[in-house]
Every structure is written in C-alpha cells, then in structure tokens.
Design a protein around this motif. Sequence first.
Motif, PDB file in Angstrom:
ATOM      1  N   GLY A  34      -3.245   9.297   9.857  1.00 27.41           N
ATOM      2  CA  GLY A  34      -1.721   8.796  10.181  1.00 27.41           C
ATOM      3  C   GLY A  34      -1.628   7.820   9.047  1.00 27.41           C
ATOM      4  O   GLY A  34      -0.371   6.824   9.385  1.00 27.41           O
ATOM      5  N   ARG A  35      -2.723   7.522   7.443  1.00 20.21           N
ATOM      6  CA  ARG A  35      -2.548   6.168   6.944  1.00 20.21           C
ATOM      7  C   ARG A  35      -1.624   6.566   5.302  1.00 20.21           C
ATOM      8  O   ARG A  35      -1.322   6.130   4.550  1.00 20.21           O
ATOM      9  CB  ARG A  35      -3.400   5.089   6.555  1.00 20.21           C
ATOM     10  CG  ARG A  35      -4.180   4.853   7.994  1.00 20.21           C
ATOM     11  CD  ARG A  35      -3.468   3.805   8.853  1.00 20.21           C
ATOM     12  NE  ARG A  35      -2.504   2.714   8.115  1.00 20.21           N
ATOM     13  CZ  ARG A  35      -2.662   1.663   8.595  1.00 20.21           C
ATOM     14  NH1 ARG A  35      -1.859   1.584   9.616  1.00 20.21           N
ATOM     15  NH2 ARG A  35      -1.559   0.424   8.128  1.00 20.21           N
ATOM     16  N   ALA A  36      -1.842   8.340   5.132  1.00 16.88           N
ATOM     17  CA  ALA A  36      -1.085   8.408   3.823  1.00 16.88           C
ATOM     18  C   ALA A  36       0.348   8.476   3.709  1.00 16.88           C
ATOM     19  O   ALA A  36       0.956   9.113   4.824  1.00 16.88           O
ATOM     20  CB  ALA A  36      -1.679   9.635   4.013  1.00 16.88           C
ATOM     21  N   GLY A  37       0.779   7.934   2.692  1.00 13.01           N
ATOM     22  CA  GLY A  37       1.861   7.598   2.008  1.00 13.01           C
ATOM     23  C   GLY A  37       1.877   8.301   0.519  1.00 13.01           C
ATOM     24  O   GLY A  37       1.158   9.433   0.175  1.00 13.01           O
ATOM     25  N   ASP A  48       1.799   8.380  -2.363  1.00  9.53           N
ATOM     26  CA  ASP A  48       0.254   8.015  -3.374  1.00  9.53           C
ATOM     27  C   ASP A  48      -1.131   8.809  -2.916  1.00  9.53           C
ATOM     28  O   ASP A  48      -1.244   8.827  -3.847  1.00  9.53           O
ATOM     29  CB  ASP A  48       0.346   6.574  -3.642  1.00  9.53           C
ATOM     30  CG  ASP A  48       1.654   5.608  -4.622  1.00  9.53           C
ATOM     31  OD1 ASP A  48       2.974   6.440  -5.010  1.00  9.53           O
ATOM     32  OD2 ASP A  48       1.841   4.223  -3.826  1.00  9.53           O
ATOM     33  N   VAL A  49      -1.142   7.972  -1.796  1.00 10.34           N
ATOM     34  CA  VAL A  49      -2.304   9.280  -1.239  1.00 10.34           C
ATOM     35  C   VAL A  49      -2.573  10.305  -1.307  1.00 10.34           C
ATOM     36  O   VAL A  49      -3.548  11.053  -1.851  1.00 10.34           O
ATOM     37  CB  VAL A  49      -2.440   8.709   0.431  1.00 10.34           C
ATOM     38  CG1 VAL A  49      -3.568   8.878   1.168  1.00 10.34           C
ATOM     39  CG2 VAL A  49      -2.461   7.021   0.798  1.00 10.34           C
TER      40      VAL A  49
END
Lengths: 273, 586
Positions: A72-75, A77-78
């Motif tokens: 759940g750390r994907a913005g 850019d990821v």
Amino acid sequence: MKDRMITPRAGKPGSLAGATALLVLALLSIWPALPEARAQEAHGLFFSANQAFREGDYSRAAQGYETLVRQGRAGADVYYNLGNAYFRLGRLGLALVNYERARILAPRDPDVDYNLRHAKGMRVDEAEKIREFPAAGWLAKVTGREVFIAFAAVNALFFLILALRSFRDWEWTWYAAIGLAILWAVGAFAGGLKGHQAATDHRAVVVEDQIEVRAGPHEEDTLLFLLHTGTVVDQERMEDGWRLVRFSQDKRGWTQAPGVEPIRPLGPGNGPT
Amino acid sequence: MKNRIVPILMFLALLGAAPVWGAVSVTLEVDRAQVHMDDTVSLICRVTGSRDATTPVIANLDGFDAFPAGTGSRFQLINGQISTSMDHRYQLTPLRQGTFTIGPATVKVDGQIYTSNQVQIQVMEPQFQAGEDEAGDLFMKATLSADRGYPGQEVLYKLSVYSVHRAELTALSLPEVKGITLKQLQKPLRYGTTKNGRSYDVYEFTYALTATEPGAFDLPPARLQLTVYPPRRMPSGFGGVLNDDFFNMARGRDVSLASQGVSLTVLPFPEQGRPRDFSGLVGDFNLESGLNPKKVRAGESATLTVVIRGKGNVRLIPELSMPDLPGVKVYPDQSAFTEEVTNSGSIGEKTMKWALVPQKAGEYILPPLSVSFLNPGTGTYQTLTSKPFTLAVELGEENGVAGASGGPGPASDGKRKVAVVGEDILPIHESPEAVMPAAMPPWWVAALILFAPVLAAGGCRAWKHAARKRAGKARGAAAKKALKRFTGQVRAMEPRADDLLRTFNEFLVVRLGLDAASLTPGEAKKSLLAAGAPPEPVARAAGIMSNLEERVFAGRGWENDAALAGELTETARELDRALKRSRPRP
C-alpha cells in the motif's frame, strides 16, 4: 483506612494501574517510530528497485515495485516505474495497466501520458471509439483527492460565512455566501461525478499475448474473436474464473480471468497475476 | 395518345444520335473453354464499328473442322451514340485432344487491317464411351474433373443434360454428402452437340466441389425435374408443310432424370516437403512483387506491393506479414481481395501493400516474403517468394534526420522541421515521495472535514439563539420587579416632573422588555396596547406622560406634584396588573 492500605487486594489495583500506565507510555513513545520505520523500509525497497531498473534487471525491479504496491505504499510514480519495468520486459499489457493506474493518481503527469501513448501505439488491436460523458475530459485531468480538497475548502468557507452571518449582517457576507453556494454546488456535482466515474470504471487490459473470447464461460463454447495484449476492454462481471468482457458495442464475450487485468481498484488488493 | 408519344420520342432520339463508326475492333469468343471430342463449339468473331469489313480470316484452326453458321448484325444505342457490330458465327468440331489457341482473326476495313484477340480451348477425351451409344433421347451425365484431390481443392462437378427435344428444366436436386460442399460456378450453359449423328440440346451445370477432410466420398446421383416437349406430327393433309417446329403444338411431359453417381478420393496433404507456412492453399498460384520508388529520402515513404493470384481455393491466400526492419517504420495497408467465379473454377487475387518509411539514410534490403501452396497436379508443394528489393535512402532535406547525420544545410528560411528519429518510453521517476502516496483520507476523516464547518455554523446559530433566549428571560425577570422598583423610586424621591417622567419611562421600558431608551406618550400608548393592556389605564398613562412632558419642555420640570405622583403610581400598578393578566410577552 490503614487496614485497607496494607491488604494485598487493596494493593493490586494500584500496581495494575501503574503497569497500564507504563505500557501506555511505552506505546506512546514508540508510536511515531512505527510509521517512520515502515517508511524507511519502503524507501529502501524503492531505491533498490530503481537501482535494479538502471542496471537492466527489469524483473527484479518489477518485483520491488510490486512489493510496494502490495504494501500500500504505491503512489503514481511507483505504478509508472512498474509500467516501465513491464514495458522493458515485453509485457505490454501489464505495462499499460500500470500506466493507467499511474494516470488515475497523476492525471496531468506528462511522462505518464507520454509512455501511455507510446505503449498504446504498440498494440495490435485497433481500439474502437468509446463515447464519454462531456465533462469526462476536464474531470479526467484532476484526481478524486484534488476534487475533495477543493470541495472541502469551499465547504469550510461557505459555512464559515454562514456562521459569521449569525453575528454580523454585513452585506459582503451575503454576496460571499451566494458565490460560495454556487461553488459548493459545482464541487458537489464534480465530486459526485468523479465518484461515479471511479465506481463505474470497469476497464481491464489484456495482459496475455492473445486471449480467446468465447460465447460462454466454457472451453467448449464458440470462439467469437481474439484479442491481443494491451487491448482495453470493459469487464462486466466474473464467474468461475471467467470474465465477461466487452470490447465494443458488438464484440462481447467470455474469457478466462488470468488473461485480463482490471485497472481498478488500485492498491494492495489488486496486484498483477 | 400517350402510347404514341414514346415511340416518337425514341425515333427522334435515334435520329439525333451520333453514329459511331470510327472505333473498329475485332473480338473472338467461344461459348466454352473446355469441350469433349464429341462436342461442338460455337465461335463468334465480332467486328464492331464497321459494317464494311471483309470476311474474317481466323488463324490456328487446324485442330478443328470449322463450318460457317451464319452472320448477324446488331445496333446499340448507348448514351445517345449508336454503335454497330457484325457477328460471324462458326461451329467448330474438334479433331484431336489437346489445348488449342485459336486466332487471331483479321479483317480489313477501308484498307486497314484489324486484329482480334486469341481464345484458348481445351479438348478432352470423348464424353461418351463405347457402350453408351444407346443413351436415348433424354439423359443426364455427371462428371468430375478429377477423381482424386486434396482437402480444399476445387474439383469441377459437371452435370450435363442431353435432350433431343425441347425441354424446360424445373428443379435440380444435388447430392448431399457430409464433408463435401458444392458451389455453383456461373450460370448454366446451353449449347448443341452431335452424337452418333443425332443433335442434342445440352444444358450444363458446373459446380466447384470441395472436400474439407481426406477420405473416400461417393456422391449419389443428382436428380432433375424437367418438362419435355416431343414433337406431335400435324396431319399430313397439308402436304407436310405444317410439320415444322414453328407449328409444333406439342404438349409438355414432366420427366424425372437421375445422373449416375461419382466417386472422389480426397488424399491427405503430403507430409514430405510441407513448408512451415503452408496454410491449406491448393491450386495454381503466382506471386508478383514491386517496390515503388526504390530510392527515397529519409522520412519519405516507399510502397512494397505483393500480389498473389491464381486458381484454386483462393480465399485461403494468407495475409503476409512484413518482419521488423531496423531503421524502417512499416505501416501495413488493408489488403485487397478479388475473386472471380468462372466455369473452370475460382480465380482470385490478393494485393498486399506496406508503406515503408526509412528513418535514416542508407541501403535497406527488404526481406523476401513467401507463400506456399500445394499443386494438385503434381502433388508437391511450391513456394513463391517475392524479390529481395533494396531500398536506397538518401538524407532527408527538411528534417532533423539530415542534421543528425551531418547532412545538407538548413532550408531557405534557416529553419528545419524537427522529425522524430526514434521512440522509446521516458525514464523512471526516482523521487522518494513516490512511496508516500497522497491517498484519499479515510471516510471518517473525510466526513469530519466536511461536517465540522457545518457543525460549527450550526453551533453559532444555536449559541446565538440561546443568548437571545437568555436575554428574554432576564427581561422577564426584570419586568416582574419593574413595579416594585418604580414604586420604591417614586417613594424615595421628590415628585419633580422631570424625575417622574424619567422613572415612569424606565418602568415602561423594563416592564415591556423594550430596547428603546425612552418613549414618547404615543409610543408608550402603542406599546402598552400591543402588550394587552386595557385602553383606559393606557390612555390615562399617556395623558400623565403628556402632562409631565409639557412641564419639562416648558421649563417647569422642577415642580413638585405629589398628587400626580400618586396618580402615576396607581396607574403603574393598574397597568402592571393588567399586563400580568394578559399573555406574558416572551
């Protein structure tokens, strides 16, 4: 009073309270450190995935970005980097899925837009025109979060003015209230539309080189047509490992689920197969 | 009247039409391209554009016995122009088997020689073998062009109906066999032939027979319903003059005919030498290719064209794909396919084109494209390959490619149009913020953000309402004590007019809960009546207030009047009682 002070039963609540207090204090002391530690770990993973990409190890880079998505750390850019990694691996369908996800989070990012167009240009199947709601154009340029922030600001100002008018009947507050009421209505409509768009966005992308679309959810059913990687379809429903997809008004049928990847919802629950 | 106008108009149009005599042409036509030894062929030499041509001289008729069968002329009116033509008919009887090319025919018109086309006729073995001589006046014969074939190959299935007498065909029932499809080729032929000295009218139906799988197939007989009109002799009393077809009064007789069955063996595709790209194409095909132009500038396009044409199952001509060419963008065009159905089978042509746009100067060798098919005549596979073209590319004039290659100088205005020389994705993003996604807040936070201002505004409204309520209550409490305070003040002071007026004014303001600081007698009267006080004490109070005001404004405010003070106190009590009885003011 003295008796009560020296009985063991009377002493236990005091020690329990003390222990609880200590535990709360300990939790409070480490509470800020927990998210910080997770953020550090995510940064490390992101940098190592970027390093793998630069070294040409696109498979390892994709794994790193996928881990961030699962956490759940994907913005935006990821997802964008993940699309690049899949593109380099020759997985056009998965690249397009992640570019589309990146565009949902960063609709005005020119890099995302460019790579998405470039990847779309490599598709085999000719896309057919999809009719869109007239406001979808400008609304697609903003994220749901941005719409929410703008609406929250208008909402706060509007009710602040109303509160002020409870005490002072200044004339300018009347005009301000009218203007803000109009903005409030526009914001509420835009928010509703954006939410509706998100809720009804059932787009999915063909992620295998070629999929067979059949008349029913069985291998024995008649083959209707073939779709190739990167082609965007609308998923209508899913049954027993088969998806009912629509490519155009007259091209609709069932295909096996792993061949098609839905774009939404974003986040940990929707990693690629 | 109307019926007369149309012919007159047509006649006038004919008169006004310009005859076209100048364009002389000669053509040769035959009614069939394949005949049997025991057939006759109808040959027509048509001279168009002149009626003064000499009799045609037809070359290469050595394989046939040719008999003139008459001449005919025709006029045509097309778009207001008249054209004329003369048909010279011949009946040809084959002398031997083989393939013959007849013609050209030559005619001389006004001293100038005109030459026709050539026609080809294949003469096959006699259709009737020994022992079939007693076939009768009416019979139907089924033949296959080959007794062996391959899946997908078109084998000609021909049904020939021979009738000595005039006949009308009504219904034809074709054999139905699983795995076999029949496709009719062109419309049925009708011609005449001679067998054992008897003349027959022949109706010929030709079908393309295709088997989808290998195997031995027996086609049952085809069945035909027809009506035959045998001649009925007229009475000989007229000297035999009426025994002519013109006077034939024959009545039709319905007849059912059946052909014989035929057998076909469909062989599997040979394993030996089967090319990888074999797509099931069976027949005879050829391939032509071309590149135009062969020399271009960078950024310009050249077109590679490949045409595959031939005879057979032409719908299976594959779509060729152009492999990637480094440095060249390839844009395939939509292929064009045409099919012509003839009595000898399907003839088709597929044209494929690619636009090639080289990005840099140099020489590009285009890889050959190939297609494979099975030749049913030899039973072997053949592969057709396009020519290996070389595309010469010069430096572009007006684009950045030239500049990148150190090419020619800038254009006349000193500027160049920038061309794209390559495409790729943009690099990854490495900002650490990527892992801190700016997501939507949780629903309860969002609700809090949205509803907090609403609650704040509502709270302000409620607070103000409560404040008003509190003020009202305070006024009520003060009103209850207003009389007591007033009487106490009056008792304690000297009854001066100005003090009495001020004190009574305060009493009224507090008792009625008004915001005003002072009241005129009229305002006091209005307010008291509105508060429910009876008119009589109200009028008295207003009168006392007027009296006091007159004294104050007349400069006699210092005057003491104990009686007026007592009357004022009594009026205040009476008003207070009346107000208590009436509905209390909120």
